[in-house]
Design an enzyme around this catalytic site. Structure first.
Site, short mmCIF file in Angstrom:
data_model
loop_
_atom_site.label_atom_id
_atom_site.label_comp_id
_atom_site.label_asym_id
_atom_site.label_seq_id
_atom_site.Cartn_x
_atom_site.Cartn_y
_atom_site.Cartn_z
N SER A 2 7.73 -4.66 6.97
CA SER A 2 7.34 -5.52 8.10
C SER A 2 8.05 -6.86 8.09
O SER A 2 7.44 -7.92 7.94
CB SER A 2 5.83 -5.70 8.08
N ARG A 13 0.83 -1.21 0.00
CA ARG A 13 0.00 0.00 0.00
C ARG A 13 0.86 1.25 0.00
O ARG A 13 1.94 1.29 0.60
CB ARG A 13 -0.91 0.02 1.23
N ASP A 35 5.90 -2.71 11.12
CA ASP A 35 4.46 -2.42 11.25
C ASP A 35 4.00 -2.36 12.71
O ASP A 35 3.11 -1.57 13.05
CB ASP A 35 3.60 -3.41 10.44
C1 BGC Z 1 7.78 -10.13 10.59
C2 BGC Z 1 7.60 -8.96 11.50
C3 BGC Z 1 6.24 -8.34 11.25
C4 BGC Z 1 5.14 -9.40 11.39
C5 BGC Z 1 3.75 -8.83 11.16
C6 BGC Z 1 6.61 -11.11 10.69
O1 BGC Z 1 6.74 -12.11 9.74
O2 BGC Z 1 8.98 -10.82 10.90
O3 BGC Z 1 8.61 -8.01 11.28
O4 BGC Z 1 6.04 -7.33 12.20
O5 BGC Z 1 5.39 -10.42 10.45
O6 BGC Z 1 3.61 -8.27 9.91
#
Ligand code: BGC
Length: 409
Positions: free
Chosen positions: A92, A28, A146
């Site tokens: 993320s 996004r 995130d």
């Molecule tokens: C990632 C995290 C992320 C989470 C939620 C995980 O797979 O390692 O960095 O915050 O997913 O999106």
């Protein structure tokens, strides 16, 4: 446990920022306005599906795709190319940050495998792609996980918010820690707090079942992210499918529908969204489950089959709820062992949002763990929190940069 280089905002950050949100099957681009009074409004948003060829191709292809999406977002929403826009990048995945706007990808998760990104600074990769695509009006000023965005967005409005949680395609949390406790932070010493990205999806002290082990072995990152594989939306459907296939093999379910074994043999034939539908069916005859099975080609299921299927899905999702809520309780115990203060947990993610009864079941688990004291823990659903929070972090970064320049002059 990864330092984020930011603390909670003050709530008076202002301005308009662009935010990117990469972390699952959708990418996004958002324009966010901060009014300086605790309200962060999404002005424009464009969503782009991240196809497998980008998730699992090369890093250059993935970042070119990101730059192309930014380009169309700017054009569609009439952004003038003569101005410079501050951009916050919500990325993320586990990143070792070296500053508020730089960080190296430690490992891909959630099915991403794009080559040539692990071990590299993702902001550099983004800047290079922007250059390749001749997008000169963007300045990347912040990089955030995130969960950190979600906590920052939650605390922009609510100053007692001290935990950010994602229960979506993946799962993770972040919380505020005393700066003096963060041994991994190599920056200048200062008093106060910093948000720590826990990467709790990689927690591996939970006992696995044979289904967990099989799922792990067939994933693109075997041996990693055990908790995430037991809790998050990317995996729950697949876990339930593996339990179901075993149940069929043992003649426990679908005794009159022998072709069910073949139908559910295929990976992806039972998704987390299907579990939500199955568990959400409150009709006496489980008619929606029947309809789902008919669409799959199973028209001769019995009511007992459907009841069993629903129960099976509920077992898998209840374990996820239990583990998720217990992980939250564990972090709160660390921050406040006696639960003396009020805590707000900012939470977002498709599982939390869409799975029937997820929030109330989480509250139920906290009540079991904490008794009446659980009332001191409140949820706030921080919708689009990661994007809005990233914009707030960009505002904090822009403000610090302005201050730094003024001090130098
Ligand atoms: C990632 C995290 C992320 C989470 C939620 C995980 O797979 O390692 O960095 O915050 O997913 O999106």
């Amino acid at each position: 446990m990864l330092p984020s280089f930011v603390d909670r905002p003050k709530g008076n950050e202002k301005g308009e920022f662009i935010a990117l949100d990469l972390g699952g099957t959708n990418f996004r681009v958002l324009a966010v306005n901060l009014d300086g009074k605790g309200v962060a409004t999404v002005l424009n948003v464009s969503k782009f599906a991240v196809h497998k060829k980008y998730m699992q191709g090369t890093g250059e292809q993935l970042f070119n795709f990101i730059a192309d999406c930014i380009n169309s977002f700017l054009t569609e929403n009439g952004f003038k190319r003569t101005k410079t826009y501050d951009l916050a990048f919500t990325f993320s995945f586990p990143v070792q940050q070296t500053s508020i706007a730089a960080g190296v990808l430690i490992a891909w998760t959630k099915g991403f495998t794009a080559k040539g990104v692990q071990g590299k600074d993702v902001v550099n990769l983004l800047n290079e792609a922007l250059k390749r695509k001749h997008i000169d009006c963007i300045r990347v000023t912040a990089l955030a996980n995130d969960t950190v965005g979600t906590l920052v967005a939650g605390s922009y409005k609510d100053p007692i918010c001290d935990l950010g949680v994602i229960m979506g395609t993946g799962t993770n949390a972040c919380y505020r820690e005393k700066r003096s406790n963060i041994k991994k932070f190599k920056g200048p010493d200062f008093e106060g707090h910093m948000i720590v990205n826990m990467e709790w999806g990689n927690f591996d002290k939970v006992r696995l079942t044979c289904y967990d082990r099989e799922l792990d072995a067939s994933s693109v990152n075997p041996g990693a992210m055990h908790l995430e594989k037991m809790v998050s939306g990317m995996y729950l459907g697949e876990l339930a499918r593996r339990v179901l296939v075993d149940g069929i093999k043992r003649d426990i379910i679908f005794l009159n529908a022998p072709h069910a074994a073949l139908i559910f043999k295929r990976k992806g034939s039972l998704k987390t969204s299907h579990m939500s539908l199955i568990e959400g069916d409150e009709t006496a005859g489980l008619d929606q489950v029947d309809e789902f099975l008919k669409q799959k080609g199973i028209s001769d299921s019995t009511l007992d089959d459907r009841i069993l299927l629903k129960r099976l899905c509920r077992l898998v999702s209840s374990r996820a709820v239990g583990l998720g809520a217990t992980a939250i309780a564990a972090v709160i115990i660390w921050m406040d062992p006696e639960l003396r203060q009020m805590h707000t947990v900012a939470i977002d993610g498709s599982l939390f949002e869409n799975h029937p009864g997820f929030p109330s079941k989480m509250t139920g688990v906290l009540r079991k763990l904490y008794g009446v004291k659980a009332e001191k823990i409140a949820w706030v659903h921080s919708k689009d929190g990661s994007g809005r929070g990233a914009a707030i972090i960009a505002a904090v970064a822009a403000f610090s940069e302005k201050n730094r320049k003024m001090m130098q002059e």
